[in-house]
Motif scaffolding. Structure first.
Motif, short mmCIF file in Angstrom:
data_model
loop_
_atom_site.label_atom_id
_atom_site.label_comp_id
_atom_site.label_asym_id
_atom_site.label_seq_id
_atom_site.Cartn_x
_atom_site.Cartn_y
_atom_site.Cartn_z
N THR A 9 -82.16 -45.90 -56.40
CA THR A 9 -82.59 -46.95 -55.47
C THR A 9 -81.43 -47.81 -55.00
O THR A 9 -81.62 -48.70 -54.17
N GLU A 11 -77.15 -48.74 -53.92
CA GLU A 11 -76.38 -48.57 -52.69
C GLU A 11 -75.99 -47.11 -52.45
O GLU A 11 -76.28 -46.56 -51.38
N GLY A 13 -77.06 -44.54 -54.38
CA GLY A 13 -78.19 -43.68 -54.77
C GLY A 13 -79.12 -43.40 -53.61
O GLY A 13 -79.50 -42.24 -53.37
N SER A 30 -85.63 -44.63 -61.15
CA SER A 30 -85.49 -46.09 -61.21
C SER A 30 -86.07 -46.55 -62.53
O SER A 30 -86.85 -45.84 -63.17
N ALA A 74 -76.08 -42.89 -60.79
CA ALA A 74 -75.67 -43.83 -59.74
C ALA A 74 -75.97 -45.26 -60.19
O ALA A 74 -76.74 -45.99 -59.57
N ILE A 75 -75.35 -45.65 -61.29
CA ILE A 75 -75.57 -46.99 -61.84
C ILE A 75 -74.22 -47.67 -62.10
O ILE A 75 -73.21 -47.01 -62.34
N PRO A 76 -74.21 -49.01 -62.06
CA PRO A 76 -72.95 -49.71 -62.31
C PRO A 76 -72.45 -49.49 -63.74
O PRO A 76 -73.25 -49.34 -64.67
N TYR A 77 -71.12 -49.48 -63.88
CA TYR A 77 -70.53 -49.22 -65.21
C TYR A 77 -71.07 -50.18 -66.26
O TYR A 77 -71.35 -49.78 -67.40
N HIS A 79 -73.87 -51.30 -66.78
CA HIS A 79 -75.20 -50.94 -67.27
C HIS A 79 -75.26 -49.52 -67.83
O HIS A 79 -76.34 -49.02 -68.14
N PRO A 98 -70.27 -40.80 -60.73
CA PRO A 98 -69.48 -41.39 -59.63
C PRO A 98 -69.00 -42.78 -60.03
O PRO A 98 -68.54 -43.56 -59.20
N ASN A 100 -67.23 -46.06 -61.30
CA ASN A 100 -65.88 -46.63 -61.31
C ASN A 100 -65.90 -47.97 -62.04
O ASN A 100 -66.50 -48.92 -61.54
N ILE A 139 -66.26 -42.48 -52.07
CA ILE A 139 -66.91 -42.60 -50.75
C ILE A 139 -67.71 -43.90 -50.73
O ILE A 139 -68.53 -44.15 -51.63
N ALA A 140 -67.48 -44.72 -49.70
CA ALA A 140 -68.17 -46.03 -49.61
C ALA A 140 -69.69 -45.84 -49.51
O ALA A 140 -70.17 -44.96 -48.78
N GLY A 141 -70.41 -46.67 -50.24
CA GLY A 141 -71.86 -46.55 -50.32
C GLY A 141 -72.55 -46.58 -48.98
O GLY A 141 -73.48 -45.79 -48.72
N1 LIG Z 1 -71.34 -48.78 -53.84
C1 LIG Z 1 -70.29 -48.02 -53.54
O1 LIG Z 1 -69.70 -48.15 -52.43
C2 LIG Z 1 -69.79 -47.00 -54.52
C3 LIG Z 1 -68.88 -46.01 -54.10
C4 LIG Z 1 -68.45 -45.06 -55.01
C5 LIG Z 1 -68.89 -45.10 -56.34
N2 LIG Z 1 -69.76 -46.08 -56.73
C6 LIG Z 1 -70.21 -46.12 -58.11
O2 LIG Z 1 -71.58 -45.72 -58.10
C7 LIG Z 1 -72.30 -46.45 -59.08
C8 LIG Z 1 -73.50 -47.09 -58.39
O3 LIG Z 1 -73.02 -48.04 -57.46
P1 LIG Z 1 -74.02 -48.85 -56.51
O4 LIG Z 1 -73.20 -49.74 -55.67
O5 LIG Z 1 -74.97 -47.90 -55.89
O6 LIG Z 1 -74.79 -49.73 -57.62
P2 LIG Z 1 -75.98 -50.78 -57.41
O7 LIG Z 1 -76.59 -50.61 -56.07
O8 LIG Z 1 -75.47 -52.13 -57.78
O9 LIG Z 1 -77.00 -50.35 -58.56
C9 LIG Z 1 -77.53 -49.05 -58.61
C10 LIG Z 1 -78.82 -49.05 -59.41
O10 LIG Z 1 -78.58 -49.36 -60.77
C11 LIG Z 1 -79.79 -49.84 -61.33
N3 LIG Z 1 -79.56 -51.02 -62.17
C12 LIG Z 1 -79.25 -52.27 -61.76
N4 LIG Z 1 -79.17 -53.10 -62.82
C13 LIG Z 1 -79.44 -52.35 -63.90
C14 LIG Z 1 -79.54 -52.64 -65.28
N5 LIG Z 1 -79.36 -53.87 -65.77
N6 LIG Z 1 -79.84 -51.62 -66.10
C15 LIG Z 1 -80.06 -50.38 -65.64
N7 LIG Z 1 -80.00 -50.05 -64.32
C16 LIG Z 1 -79.68 -51.04 -63.48
C17 LIG Z 1 -80.71 -50.25 -60.18
O11 LIG Z 1 -81.79 -49.33 -60.14
P3 LIG Z 1 -83.30 -49.76 -60.53
O12 LIG Z 1 -83.42 -51.25 -60.38
O13 LIG Z 1 -84.11 -49.04 -59.52
O14 LIG Z 1 -83.48 -49.29 -61.91
C18 LIG Z 1 -79.82 -50.12 -58.97
O15 LIG Z 1 -80.53 -49.74 -57.82
C19 LIG Z 1 -71.33 -47.46 -59.68
O16 LIG Z 1 -70.93 -47.03 -60.95
C20 LIG Z 1 -70.16 -47.51 -58.72
O17 LIG Z 1 -68.93 -47.73 -59.37
C21 LIG Z 1 -70.23 -47.01 -55.84
#
Ligand SMILES: NC(=O)c1ccc[n+]([C@@H]2O[C@H](COP(=O)([O-])OP(=O)(O)OC[C@H]3O[C@@H](n4cnc5c(N)ncnc54)[C@H](OP(=O)(O)O)[C@@H]3O)[C@@H](O)[C@H]2O)c1
Length: 216
Positions: A9, A11, A13, A30, A74-77, A79, A98, A100, A139-141
Motif C-alpha cells: 500500500t 509509495e 508498493g 498490508s 516494500a517496507i521501511p527499514y 519496520h 528494495p 535502503n 528507482i524513485a517511488g
Molecule cells: N519511496 C521510494 O522512492 C523508494 C525507492 C527505492 C526503494 N525504496 C525502499 O522501499 C521500501 C518502501 O519504501 P516506501 O517509500 O514505499 O515506504 P512507505 O510508503 O513509507 O511504507 C510502505 C508500507 O510499509 C507499511 N508500514 C508502515 N509503517 C509500518 C510499521 N510500523 N510496521 C509495519 N509496516 C509498516 C505500510 O503498509 P500498511 O500500513 O498497509 O501495513 C506502508 O504502506 C523502503 O525500504 C525504501 O527504502 C523506496
C-alpha cells in the motif's frame, strides 16, 4: 507466478502493484486488509482506463507470504524487524529487498546495520532456505505510480541463489523498459543500497528530479 508485495500500500508498493498486476497475479499485502483492497481498486481503475488486464488481490501481509512465490518487502527499514517477527512461512520463497537504510540530515546518508546492509540483516531474520535478492532499490517511488510513463532504468540485482536471481531478473525485464543487471552475490547489497542516497543527493544538489541509474 504469484508476486506478493508486503507493504503493497506504500509509495513503491502501490506503483509496483499497478505495473506488475498487468503481467503477473499480484497479491497486495498490508497490516490492514482494507488498505490493501483500496490499493487493488487503484490498480483495477488504472488498468480499466487503459483497457489493460489486471490481476490483483488485497490480503494481509501474512496471507501474501503464504500465497506468493516471490515476495517483495516494500517496507521501511525501521519496520523490517517488527514486520518479519510477525510473519512466518518464508521457507523456500524468493524474497526481494528494495530496502535502503538511510537517514536525511544535511544530506542523505547511507546508514547500514552492523551486518553491512539491510539485505544482510534480513538474512539473519529469515529462515536459511529463503532466497533473498536485492533489486529495485534505486528507482524513485513516484516513477512506479506514474504508469503512463516508461521506466527506463537499469536495475542492479544481487543474491546468492542463481536460480532465484534469474527469476527476479526475468520479472524486471518484463516491466516497462527496465533492464536487469547481475551485480553478483548478496554481499554486494551494501553498494546497491548506498546508490540511493547518492542519487538523492545528486537530485537535491543539482535541482534534478527522479535521478536514476542506467548502465551502458
Ligand atoms: N519511496 C521510494 O522512492 C523508494 C525507492 C527505492 C526503494 N525504496 C525502499 O522501499 C521500501 C518502501 O519504501 P516506501 O517509500 O514505499 O515506504 P512507505 O510508503 O513509507 O511504507 C510502505 C508500507 O510499509 C507499511 N508500514 C508502515 N509503517 C509500518 C510499521 N510500523 N510496521 C509495519 N509496516 C509498516 C505500510 O503498509 P500498511 O500500513 O498497509 O501495513 C506502508 O504502506 C523502503 O525500504 C525504501 O527504502 C523506496
Amino acid at each position: 507466478m504469484k508476486v506478493g508485495i508486503v507493504g503493497g500500500t506504500g509509495e513503491i508498493g502501490e506503483g509496483m502493484a499497478m505495473r506488475l498486476s498487468r503481467i503477473y497475479e499480484v497479491l497486495v499485502g498490508s497490516r490492514d486488509e482494507h488498505k490493501a483492497l483500496e490499493t487493488c481498486e487503484c490498480c483495477l481503475k488504472a488498468a480499466d482506463e487503459k483497457g489493460m488486464p489486471c490481476s490483483v488481490q488485497g490480503l494481509t501481509n501474512q496471507e501474501v507470504v503464504e500465497g506468493a512465490d516471490v515476495i517483495i518487502l516494500a517496507i521501511p527499514y525501521k519496520h523490517l524487524d517488527g514486520t518479519i517477527a510477525g510473519l512466518h512461512g518464508f521457507e523456500g520463497k524468493i524474497v526481494i529487498s528494495p530496502i535502503n537504510p538511510m537517514e536525511k540530515k544535511d544530506c542523505f546518508l547511507y546508514v547500514p546495520p552492523a551486518e553491512g546492509s539491510a539485505a544482510l540483516h534480513l538474512q539473519t531474520l529469515l529462515p536459511e532456505s529463503s532466497r533473498i535478492c536485492v533489486a529495485f532499490n534505486n528507482i524513485a517511488g513516484n516513477r512506479w505510480r506514474d504508469i503512463d510513463e516508461e521506466l527506463e532504468y537499469s536495475v542492479a540485482v544481487c543474491g546468492d541463489d542463481a536460480e532465484a536471481k534469474a527469476t527476479v531478473m526475468d520479472i524486471i525485464d518484463r516491466i516497462s523498459l527496465l533492464k536487469s543487471y547481475d551485480a553478483g552475490p548478496l554481499v554486494m547489497s551494501s553498494i546497491i543500497e548506498s546508490i540511493t542516497p547518492l542519487v538523492l543527493n545528486i537530485a537535491r544538489c543539482n535541482r534534478m528530479k527522479d535521478v536514476g541509474i542506467r548502465f551502458v
